[in-house]
Design a protein around this motif. Structure first.
Motif: not given
Length: 253
Positions: A120-138
């Motif tokens: 076996d091996s570990i294969i893939g990426g580290l970060i898949d995607h980043i999208i804005p959340s519906s949660m907000t901060r001031r």
């Protein structure tokens, strides 16, 4: 700011099998195997110590964690906390986005002795995607609101978090070191709970994070850079003595 609410900062193999080059200006890699005592790794893409800063800081400041039905993991991250951890001086918004694009594009394959036994091996990426959340901060700068991020971790990082030794520390002091080689050495030392008798030889650590084929001239240059970062390393709990022996002086968590 307290961290590690929902995830470890890192895992041992990330520093031990040279996923991240010991440089803040890494070269593009085309999948060459890098051999270490802990296993071997190949990276297609560009991953250096600044990329490690980003990954560790995302994990450190994450506020919530959601398990996805396909085995993935999504984190809720406040980008303002991310920048504070990294320090604004070195990381503009555009710089962070560029590093995130590199992370999303890179593919990592890791084979440890244990994995090799089963083919076996570990294969893939580290970060898949980043999208804005519906949660907000001031947003104190504009008086308006800013969105938090939903960060989907890549399968390689998820597998490392599931199978590998978890490490808990603040990534901020490492991000503030001047040189990539110092960062790589610090990360490697922090994967070890105990010091070897008498400490590590600095040159041994340099070869551990660069590969044994590193030239003598490079080792000399790297030795000088690590010593220039001695003050910052002390803040992390790593000391270098006059004989170039390196010791971890804070207990592992």
């Amino acid at each position: 700011m307290t961290g590690n609410r929902v995830a470890p900062t890192s895992t041992a193999l990330q520093a031990r099998v040279m996923i991240y080059q010991p440089s803040q200006r890494p070269q593009e890699r085309a999948g060459q195997w890098m051999e270490t005592d802990f296993g071997r790794c190949r990276v297609t893409g560009r991953l250096g110590q600044r990329h490690a800063d980003i990954v560790e800081s995302l994990l450190y400041v994450a506020e919530r964690r959601r398990e996805i039905s396909d085995g993935g993991v999504e984190l809720l991250v406040d980008p303002a906390k991310l920048r504070r951890t990294l320090s604004d001086r070195q990381y503009s918004h555009d710089r962070i986005k560029k590093l995130l694009r590199d992370l999303r594009a890179a593919t990592v394959e890791i084979v440890t002795p244990e994995l090799e036994q089963s083919g076996d091996s570990i294969i893939g990426g580290l970060i898949d995607h980043i999208i804005p959340s519906s949660m907000t901060r001031r947003d104190p700068l504009t008086g308006g609101e800013r969105h938090l991020w939903r960060v989907r971790l890549g399968i390689a990082l998820v597998m490392l978090m599931e199978r590998d030794l978890s490490l808990y520390y603040s990534p901020a002091p490492i991000a503030r070191l001047q040189y990539g080689i110092s960062q790589a050495v610090a990360r490697h030392v922090l994967t070890h709970k105990n010091n070897p008798v008498g400490g590590w030889y600095l040159d041994t650590l340099i070869r551990a994070v660069c590969g044994i084929a590193v030239s003598s001239m490079k080792v000399r240059n790297y030795r000088r850079r690590v010593k220039e970062d001695a003050g910052g390393l002390t803040e992390i709990g790593i000391e270098i003595d006059a004989t170039s022996r390196v010791r971890r002086v804070t207990a592992a968590r």
